[in-house]
Write a protein that holds these residues in place. Sequence first.
Motif: not given
Length: 421
Positions: A1-10
């Motif tokens: 979940m956290r990784t998905s949120r972060e890559e979504l920002t990129w």
Amino acid sequence: MRTSREELTWAKARSGPAPVEPFARALRAAETELSAAFAIRRRYEEGLPGDAAARRQALVGVVGRCAEAGRRLDAEAAAFDRLRALERDLGGALDHAERRCRALAGPTAGTGATVAELGERYGPMAAEPVRGHPEQAKDRLLFATAELDRARRDADSDDTGRAVRHLRAAEGAITQADVFVGGVERLARQLAEAAALVPSALTGAEADLAQARGQVPRAPAARPGATGRRGAAGAPAARPGAPPPPQGRAAAYRIPFGEFRARLAHADAVLAAVRGKLTGGPYDPLDALRRIARAVEPVGAGRSGAVPLGGFLAARGATEIAEDFVTTHRAAVGAEARTLLAEAVRLLARGDTRAADELARTAREFAERDVRIHGNPYTGESGYAAGLAGAVLGGVLLGEDPDGGPPATFGGPRSRDRLRP
């Protein structure tokens, strides 16, 4: 979940908000499922429900919610890769990552001085939550720089797959470096805000206590010259048929007389100690606000003005510190700390600041314990990359191979390791 949120920002930074909205929507749905799973788990740990069959069903509910959260993200993984199209625009993605990495270099270099200044101004305990942030931020940036260099070389050699893997690892490390730097800057702002609020919170709390004393009932005074048997509390004994004496309770809060007096005395002592710290050298203003709010709460005071705001600032700060720690050490943090943190976030949003503060602080303690127990098999001596150990501990790399494994990506449990060679 956290990784998905972060890559979504990129992805949003390069594509804009509209193209990423379907994936943001999927992420929000997954977060809702996970929040529900944490809430069920929290009730389970508190003994609810009590029936054995219902408790088994609660665990089934936790598993089901988590599975649904993962399924929603897995279902969008392929479409998300088409949106990012790193293979087709590798040069542009590398340029963007390198710019972000360079932009963080200056703030990262200054974090050490900031932490030292916070320790001098507010005392060592005030700066303790971010004590290791400067070193860890530098560690992540070293790793990111090495990965970006590798990605450039692989791109020049037309090995696009390897270049994408190194780029994605660099993006994750840059994000976490930003978390470390942002945590230091945020704490500096919060401590300054808290220091400005402490005097008014203290004055307001003292005024509230003075008002609360007016609710303490007094025993009726003896008539001049009255004699006779006296009660255990020193008041005249009631005459037969006379109305009963006051029951000795604080009228507004139905607290027994003796206990209410004890609570007032304790609150007075705490406020006096806090006031002494204002002129006694460096002190932690967030902790001071926490102590003020907790001191007056048992007598029903401090429900307006600066006192509740101070309690909120302390709780919010504790929750954000715990959130940062879990984010940057997520490969080692277990379910217990995560469950407490999720509950703290929920309670803070609901306005239950004291409970949120306590749970967030406990969540961080448990998360730190998990990291200590987990240890670190990646010593960095292999020469693979600077900062490998931190990248694995932080979940930037999945840690499934001797070289650190593939980078984590947007997606659920079935798709997050799809960049594996």
